[in-house]
Design an enzyme around this catalytic site. Structure first.
Site, short mmCIF file in Angstrom:
data_model
loop_
_atom_site.label_atom_id
_atom_site.label_comp_id
_atom_site.label_asym_id
_atom_site.label_seq_id
_atom_site.Cartn_x
_atom_site.Cartn_y
_atom_site.Cartn_z
N TYR A 168 10.05 -37.68 26.12
CA TYR A 168 9.18 -37.49 24.95
C TYR A 168 8.04 -38.51 24.97
O TYR A 168 6.91 -38.18 24.65
CB TYR A 168 9.99 -37.65 23.65
N PHE A 176 -21.09 -23.88 21.54
CA PHE A 176 -19.95 -23.14 22.05
C PHE A 176 -19.09 -22.78 20.84
O PHE A 176 -19.00 -23.54 19.88
CB PHE A 176 -19.14 -23.94 23.09
N THR A 177 -18.46 -21.62 20.92
CA THR A 177 -17.77 -21.04 19.75
C THR A 177 -16.79 -22.01 19.09
O THR A 177 -16.94 -22.34 17.91
CB THR A 177 -17.02 -19.77 20.19
N ASP A 208 -19.04 -32.40 26.36
CA ASP A 208 -18.10 -31.32 26.63
C ASP A 208 -18.02 -31.22 28.15
O ASP A 208 -18.91 -30.66 28.80
CB ASP A 208 -18.58 -30.01 26.01
N LYS A 254 -10.42 -24.89 32.76
CA LYS A 254 -11.59 -24.39 33.50
C LYS A 254 -11.68 -25.16 34.83
O LYS A 254 -10.94 -24.87 35.75
CB LYS A 254 -12.86 -24.54 32.66
N ARG A 259 -20.73 -12.00 24.99
CA ARG A 259 -21.29 -13.28 24.56
C ARG A 259 -22.64 -12.95 23.93
O ARG A 259 -23.68 -13.06 24.57
CB ARG A 259 -21.46 -14.24 25.74
N PHE A 304 -14.93 -12.68 17.57
CA PHE A 304 -14.95 -11.94 18.85
C PHE A 304 -13.56 -11.76 19.45
O PHE A 304 -13.31 -10.81 20.18
CB PHE A 304 -15.87 -12.64 19.86
C1 LIG Z 1 -13.13 -23.06 26.83
C2 LIG Z 1 -14.11 -24.01 26.30
C3 LIG Z 1 -13.79 -24.86 25.23
C4 LIG Z 1 -12.49 -24.77 24.46
O1 LIG Z 1 -11.40 -25.05 25.24
P1 LIG Z 1 -9.98 -24.29 25.10
O2 LIG Z 1 -9.18 -24.89 26.21
O3 LIG Z 1 -10.23 -22.82 25.28
O4 LIG Z 1 -9.42 -24.59 23.76
C5 LIG Z 1 -14.76 -25.78 24.85
N1 LIG Z 1 -15.95 -25.85 25.44
C6 LIG Z 1 -16.30 -25.03 26.45
C7 LIG Z 1 -17.64 -25.14 27.08
C8 LIG Z 1 -15.39 -24.08 26.91
O5 LIG Z 1 -15.74 -23.24 27.89
#
Ligand SMILES: *Cc1c(COP(=O)(O)O)cnc(C)c1O
Length: 470
Positions: free
Chosen positions: A85, A137-138, A228, A271, A395, A462
């Site tokens: 843990y 970004f969303t 980011d 990613k 998008r 979306f």
């Molecule tokens: C996917 C993404 C996020 C959010 O990350 P999650 O792992 O999906 O929660 C933030 N910023 C960018 C540019 C992304 O592509």
């Protein structure tokens, strides 16, 4: 040039292709269901590709998030999970990998990117403060807004033009930042929200020169920059390729230099980092770190796992190291370009120059007869699936959502359908099949009528909205 695709190389004498720096050890069968079954599945999914069952998809280009293939080393690492843990050995390996390759001081693991966005937004935004960002970004913007921040787009104007060939379309327009500071005062700026390879602009990079100048501007006013870093390794590759003075630096060196101009970063490790789940927040200032480290135990888990299993942290630590290798990045972006070049050659409108992780079809040019209110990019995603079982995503206006003040649709300049390429998953033949399907949809474009939205969720619509054909 060593980055050229086999196709362009083929036109030259003495052809020399690149190939993937790996071979395949295990395969996962996929199949294409019939055209009638696809039409039925699309209807059942409310013409939203997020609502399709994966088994009904032939080639899945919905997203590059968590869809990459792990290496044998990473799978071996999964067996070394220390599922304690607290204080798992894998956490220290992860912390070490982030410090080594990204260069930040303090690390907080989270279950994925939005977990880290939640923490930094809560800690670093006072209600009513502005959060300038290079396009939105969303999930990032939503967390900023939920924390009381007001998002302001400060990306260069060229980013909103899908045909503009600017090499660094992700750059911040420093005049826009300066104007915001002049108007509201530096204390009213929470921080700069800077993204590497701007997703919503088509995977477009930020130059080193731009981040350096942004740092100098922010230093004059005591404003922090948070990055980011989700696709920052891809951004580093573009700097190596396009920015004077970086051709002989490695992706790893460039990544670390870029991060050094920022005060911290959040990461969706799903990613760049070649894992199926994971994320982190990294910070250089102790005060912000302590506040975020306290909140992580409320929302994610203890600060040495943050929602990840030990084995996931191990796979991530190894994935970070693999993700910054030059030959990996060359083949990853080379594959995206291969698809982009086929489509460009066939006269299909896509965002140029081709970005890092995806091909973005320009749905406004694809369907000039469809107004944005009938969701051209959503329509194109549905048409592609029905044509070939290829899954893409919208998008455009659906992703942009509604303005929290007025409740009206936001009308983004870019109305795009994204073909997102998972890392190390598909072959060049899959890319050929995808390109041919896009061509078929393009040839049939005049017959397309658009969609109407029949169900609209409140947040990030979306993902779950439903549509019917007009
Ligand atoms: C996917 C993404 C996020 C959010 O990350 P999650 O792992 O999906 O929660 C933030 N910023 C960018 C540019 C992304 O592509």
């Amino acid at each position: 040039m060593d980055h050229e695709t086999p196709k362009t190389m083929g036109q030259q004498h003495g052809r020399r292709s690149w190939a993937e720096p790996w071979k395949i050890k295990m395969v996962e069968p996929i199949k294409m269901i019939s055209r009638e079954e696809r039409a039925e599945a699309m209807k059942a999914a409310g013409y939203n590709t997020f609502l399709l069952k994966s088994e009904d998809v032939y080639i899945d280009l919905l997203t590059d998030s968590g869809t990459s293939a792990m290496s044998d080393r990473q799978w071996a690492g999964m067996l070394l999970g220390d599922e304690a843990y607290a204080g798992s050995r894998n956490f220290y390996n992860l912390e070490n990998a982030i410090q080594t390759y990204y260069g930040y001081r303090y690390i907080i693991p989270t279950h994925q990117g939005r977990g880290a966005e939640h923490l930094i937004s809560k800690v670093a935004i006072q209600p009513g403060q502005y959060v300038p960002g290079n396009m939105y970004f969303t999930t990032t913007r939503l967390h900023q807004e939920l924390a009381g921040g007001i998002f302001v787009d400060v990306i260069i104007d060229e980013a909103h033009d899908p045909a503009h060939l600017h090499p660094f379309k992700g750059n911040v327009d420093l005049n826009k930042v300066q104007m915001l500071i002049d108007k509201h005062g530096a204390q009213q700026i929470a921080y700069i929200s800077l993204a590497g390879t701007v997703n919503m602009a088509g995977g477009q990079p930020v130059s080193m020169e731009n981040v350096r100048a942004l740092r100098a501007l922010c230093d004059r006013y005591g404003i922090r920059i948070y990055l980011d870093a989700t696709r920052m390794a891809e951004n580093a590759f573009f700097i190596q390729e396009r920015e004077p003075g970086y051709a002989n630096k490695s992706v790893a060196e460039i990544l670390k230099e870029f991060c050094s101009y920022t005060d911290g970063a959040w990461m969706s490790a799903k990613k760049d980092s070649l894992v199926n789940i994971g994320g982190w927040l990294a910070l250089n200032h102790l005060d912000v770190f302590e506040a975020a480290s306290n909140l992580v135990v409320v929302y994610e888990g203890l600060h040495t796992y943050g929602g990840m299993a030990g084995r996931d942290m191990e796979a991530l630590a190894l994935g970070i190291e693999e993700s910054v290798q030059d030959d990996h990045m060359r083949s990853r972006i080379g594959q995206v370009r291969y698809l982009g070049e086929l489509l460009t050659e066939w006269g299909i409108p896509i965002v140029q120059p081709v970005g890092g992780h995806a091909i973005f079809l320009d749905a406004k040019s694809f369907y000039p007869h469809l107004p944005q209110d009938v969701f051209p990019a959503q329509t194109l995603a549905a048409e592609l699936y029905m044509d070939s079982g290829v899954r893409s995503m919208e998008r455009g206006i659906v992703s942009a959502g509604r303005d929290p003040e007025t409740g009206k649709h936001r009308y983004p300049a870019l109305e795009l359908t994204r073909l997102t390429i998972p890392r190390r998953v598909y072959t060049q033949s899959h890319m050929d099949v995808v390109a041919e399907s896009v061509k078929a949809a393009y040839d049939a474009r005049d017959k397309t009528r658009g969609l109407k939205m029949v169900y609209e969720p409140k947040y990030l619509r979306f993902f779950q909205a439903r549509f019917e054909p007009l």
